[in-house]
Design a protein around this motif. Structure first.
Motif, PDB file in Angstrom:
ATOM      1  N   THR A   1      -1.261   3.039  -8.152  1.00  0.00           N
ATOM      2  CA  THR A   1      -2.314   3.785  -8.841  1.00  0.00           C
ATOM      3  C   THR A   1      -1.707   4.991  -9.559  1.00  0.00           C
ATOM      4  OG1 THR A   1      -3.780   3.081  -7.077  1.00  0.00           O
ATOM      5  CG2 THR A   1      -4.600   4.813  -8.511  1.00  0.00           C
TER       6      THR A   1
ATOM      7  N   THR B   1       0.832  -1.200   0.000  1.00  0.00           N
ATOM      8  CA  THR B   1       0.000   0.000   0.000  1.00  0.00           C
ATOM      9  C   THR B   1       0.874   1.260   0.000  1.00  0.00           C
ATOM     10  OG1 THR B   1      -1.831   1.111   1.100  1.00  0.00           O
ATOM     11  CG2 THR B   1      -0.257   0.010   2.553  1.00  0.00           C
TER      12      THR B   1
ATOM     13  N   SER C   1      -6.508   5.186  -0.475  1.00  0.00           N
ATOM     14  CA  SER C   1      -6.008   3.828  -0.726  1.00  0.00           C
ATOM     15  C   SER C   1      -7.034   3.030  -1.532  1.00  0.00           C
ATOM     16  CB  SER C   1      -5.746   3.154   0.624  1.00  0.00           C
ATOM     17  OG  SER C   1      -5.384   1.817   0.438  1.00  0.00           O
TER      18      SER C   1
HETATM   19  N1  LIG Z   1       6.327   8.468  -8.240  1.00  0.00           N
HETATM   20  C1  LIG Z   1       5.614   9.263  -7.460  1.00  0.00           C
HETATM   21  N2  LIG Z   1       5.829  10.590  -7.456  1.00  0.00           N
HETATM   22  C2  LIG Z   1       5.111  11.409  -6.672  1.00  0.00           C
HETATM   23  N3  LIG Z   1       4.146  10.994  -5.825  1.00  0.00           N
HETATM   24  C3  LIG Z   1       3.878   9.694  -5.798  1.00  0.00           C
HETATM   25  C4  LIG Z   1       4.598   8.767  -6.601  1.00  0.00           C
HETATM   26  N4  LIG Z   1       4.116   7.531  -6.342  1.00  0.00           N
HETATM   27  C5  LIG Z   1       3.145   7.693  -5.439  1.00  0.00           C
HETATM   28  N5  LIG Z   1       3.003   8.990  -5.093  1.00  0.00           N
HETATM   29  C6  LIG Z   1       2.034   9.530  -4.123  1.00  0.00           C
HETATM   30  O1  LIG Z   1       1.941   8.589  -3.037  1.00  0.00           O
HETATM   31  C7  LIG Z   1       0.607   8.424  -2.622  1.00  0.00           C
HETATM   32  C8  LIG Z   1       0.239   6.962  -2.706  1.00  0.00           C
HETATM   33  O2  LIG Z   1       0.283   6.552  -4.049  1.00  0.00           O
HETATM   34  P1  LIG Z   1      -0.764   5.516  -4.660  1.00  0.00           P
HETATM   35  O3  LIG Z   1      -2.138   5.815  -4.192  1.00  0.00           O
HETATM   36  O4  LIG Z   1      -0.514   5.483  -6.099  1.00  0.00           O
HETATM   37  O5  LIG Z   1      -0.272   4.198  -3.944  1.00  0.00           O
HETATM   38  P2  LIG Z   1      -0.847   2.722  -4.135  1.00  0.00           P
HETATM   39  O6  LIG Z   1       0.316   1.821  -4.204  1.00  0.00           O
HETATM   40  O7  LIG Z   1      -1.808   2.689  -5.266  1.00  0.00           O
HETATM   41  O8  LIG Z   1      -1.600   2.531  -2.748  1.00  0.00           O
HETATM   42  P3  LIG Z   1      -2.842   1.567  -2.406  1.00  0.00           P
HETATM   43  O9  LIG Z   1      -2.394   0.180  -2.616  1.00  0.00           O
HETATM   44  O10 LIG Z   1      -3.107   1.873  -0.955  1.00  0.00           O
HETATM   45  O11 LIG Z   1      -3.953   1.994  -3.285  1.00  0.00           O
HETATM   46  C9  LIG Z   1      -0.229   9.307  -3.509  1.00  0.00           C
HETATM   47  O12 LIG Z   1      -0.527  10.487  -2.843  1.00  0.00           O
HETATM   48  C10 LIG Z   1       0.644   9.608  -4.703  1.00  0.00           C
HETATM   49  O13 LIG Z   1       0.389  10.875  -5.226  1.00  0.00           O
END
Ligand SMILES: Nc1ncnc2c1ncn2[C@@H]1O[C@H](COP(=O)(O)OP(=O)(O)OP(=O)(O)O)[C@@H](O)[C@H]1O
Length: 614
Positions: A86, A81, A193
């Motif tokens: 995403t 997570t 999330s």
């Molecule tokens: N490469 C990146 N650059 C800048 N911000 C990022 C990057 N990757 C993730 N973030 C930020 O980190 C946070 C979490 O990212 P994201 O929701 O994509 O995670 P996830 O792996 O999909 O989490 P989950 O499994 O809980 O859905 C978001 O606010 C996103 O904007």
């Protein structure tokens, strides 16, 4: 044309948010170091690897090119997570419209499509709490989608909305609509999330002079693995987290088996049916698809355990071999074939109706199956003098049946019901306990344990059918002690891990090693009850399907009623077993696993036929 090639794996390291970095990347190499562990991938982005802005160009653009050649393709974002899945996929509602992989895919697809005669459709699904929902459905009731498997092994989704899109903007609007509908929630680790696994599918049909290419690109944003103590999840969030973790565990299990060359060569059963996620991804992992996995990781020292886990499974996934086949049909072929491949929204609805009116009749070759199961291992001795089956052969045979084994069991039960002497033949095999790793995995989601417990159970190395007597003679505690001692508890620190080929144990189990044997014993007994629950659930589902089929078809009523009665008998039997299940010993209850029962029927059927002839 068939193309066998490995799953390609990229690691995307998200930027660090003000804490200590635990990952380093070898300059100009797709190699990652974490502590004393080193892993090799196809690509590494972020943290001084390739710039993340190149993910599309390096990993995904070749798949879009393949899509236009008629190959199915999959991009799958995996990781804990808040690791950026995403964000990387571009499926979120809070990112810019051009951020991420999917917006770039759309741009690329609509640029290429100008040069060809084509039709594009999209669908958008989520797996939430182990049910599949249509994110583009106009009906707000959100009835779950039912998975069907065709005789050729193709997974189809009954009644899913597939909308035709003419422009990039059209496609974007469906992506946005589904993303808004998708289940998200706030946890201590991620303010938005994903609480479900999401699959956005682009179906492309290209018409050429003599052929039509029909291929699909699946873009998958998995929900991330999580630990309740870190996410602070309770109530609904906790329930979601358990479903997320158990389906990811099933995915890891599939990856581990597919990534193990020895097991692959031996044709070991792949437990795709354990969860909806693995079922949906069946083609993408080890099947008819070109697949790229993007492992998203956090470099923060506080995430080191989860990051190491993700890196291990991602590394293992590199050993998976897929066999992509060009999806083409001659233009002279009957048009229903193409309709079958890419049904429109209304056609999909009709298809659902067709399914209800026309029960699926599997076509398979029993003779070939029995030949596979028995001869080489029992040529000189009477079959009933020794176990003649091999677990893997049997599961292979079951997987070739293409229908749930429960309905096979019912058919065979009917066949055997008339002869009392035949039941004697079945007895020896009935009595052999079967502790199968896959059965245990099937039972795990019902247990509602923590992920840590799941990981430990997966490591128990439960004896296979090859040593049934040893198992039956052991008390539960002996059994668990024996298996606990077989755990590889010490983390490997110095070796180059990419050579381990998935033999390493996940780190989560380390915490469990000191657990009391009784806890494991209790968990093990719960498993047998959970197995029955699962079996009961499956049977009830089959029964509902049969009833729906009966309602729609007069001609087949008689046959279906017969099958229904057989299922009811089996359900009744299971209910009775469940009623007495809590007091039963594991060895006793496990011995009656219906897979063993079906196995016995399969094994002895030819003998009985032979004796009938005599
Ligand atoms: N490469 C990146 N650059 C800048 N911000 C990022 C990057 N990757 C993730 N973030 C930020 O980190 C946070 C979490 O990212 P994201 O929701 O994509 O995670 P996830 O792996 O999909 O989490 P989950 O499994 O809980 O859905 C978001 O606010 C996103 O904007």
């Amino acid at each position: 044309m068939k193309s066998t090639e490995p799953v390609r794996v990229a690691v995307n390291i998200r930027p660090l948010k003000g804490c200590t970095d635990c990952i380093t990347v070898t300059p100009d190499e797709p190699q990652v170091h974490i502590g004393s562990h080193t892993f090799m991938y196809d690509f590494v982005f972020g943290n001084a690897g390739l710039p993340s802005s190149q993910i599309y160009h390096r990993c995904v653009a070749p798949l879009v090119e393949d899509l236009f050649k008629g190959y199915n393709a999959t991009v799958l974002a995996y990781g804990q997570t808040a690791s950026g899945k995403t964000y990387t996929m571009g499926m979120g509602t809070n990112f810019g419209t051009s951020d991420g992989i999917i917006p770039k895919v759309m741009e690329d697809v609509f640029t290429r499509v100008e040069a060809v005669k084509s039709q594009i459709r999209v669908s958008f699904l989520e797996i939430y709490n182990e049910e599949i929902y249509d994110l583009l459905a106009s009906n707000p009731s959100r009835a779950p989608i039912i998975i069907r498997e065709t005789a050729s092994g193709e997974i189809t989704l009954q009644g899913v909305t597939e909308v035709e899109v003419k422009t990039r903007e059209d496609m974007s609007s469906y992506l946005a609509r589904g993303s808004f509908t998708r289940a998200t929630g706030s946890t201590n680790m991620n303010i938005q999330s994903s609480r479900s696994h999401a699959v956005f599918t682009i179906s492309l049909q290209i018409t050429r002079a003599e052929e039509i290419l029909c291929a699909k690109l699946r873009l998958v944003d998995l929900a991330g693995s999580e630990r309740a103590n870190r996410t602070g999840a309770d109530g609904m969030r906790l329930k979601e987290g358990r479903h997320i973790n158990s389906s990811l565990l099933a995915l890891r299990n599939v990856i581990t088996i597919l990534g193990d060359e020895r097991k692959r060569k031996k044709g070991v059963h792949i437990p795709y049916r354990v969860s909806k996620l693995t079922r949906l991804l069946q083609d993408s992992l080890g099947g008819n698809s070109k697949t790229v996995i993007i492992a998203c990781v956090s470099p923060a020292i506080s995430d080191v355990e989860e990051t190491l886990n993700t890196l291990r499974y991602a590394n293992c996934a590199r050993n998976i071999k897929n066999k992509a086949v060009v999806q083409k049909q001659k233009t002279s072929a009957p048009s229903f074939m193409f309709k079958e491949l890419t049904p429109s929204k209304s056609e999909a609805k009709n298809k659902a109706v067709v399914h209800e009116h026309k029960p699926y009749v599997p076509s398979f070759d029993y003779d070939a199956m029995f030949k596979e199961l028995t001869p080489s291992k029992s040529e000189s001795l009477p079959v009933y003098d020794k176990p003649v089956y091999d677990k893997e052969d049997v599961f292979q045979a079951f997987s070739e049946l293409k229908i749930p084994w429960t309905s096979q069991a019912a058919r065979f039960d009917d066949l055997f019901a008339s002869s009392s002497s035949r039941s004697e033949l079945r007895k020896p095999v009935y009595d052999k306990p079967v502790y199968d790793e896959d059965d245990v995995f099937e039972a795990i989601p019902e247990l509602q344990c923590d992920e840590d417990d799941f990981e430990a159970i997966s490591e128990l190395q439960i004896p296979s059918t090859s040593q049934p007597d040893d198992v039956s003679s052991s008390s539960p505690s002996e059994f668990t002690k024996h298996n606990t001692s077989s755990l590889d508890v010490s983390p490997k620190k110095t070796e180059s891990e990419q050579e381990d080929k998935c033999q390493n144990k996940p780190m989560e189990i380390i915490d469990l090693i000191d657990d009391e044997a009784e806890d494991q014993e209790k968990c093990f007994i719960d498993l047998t009850t959970a197995e029955y629950h699962l079996e009961l659930k499956e049977l009830n589902k089959r029964l509902e399907e049969k009833e729906a089929e009966i309602r729609g078809s007069d001609e087949e009523k008689v046959q279906l009623e017969k099958e229904k009665r057989a299922l009811q008998r089996e359900i009744e039997g299971l209910r009775q077993k469940l009623a007495s299940g809590s007091s039963a010993t594991p060895s006793c209850t496990c011995s009656k696993r219906s897979s063993c029962k079906t196995l016995s029927l399969l094994v002895f059927l030819p003998i009985i036929f032979d004796s009938d002839i005599e």
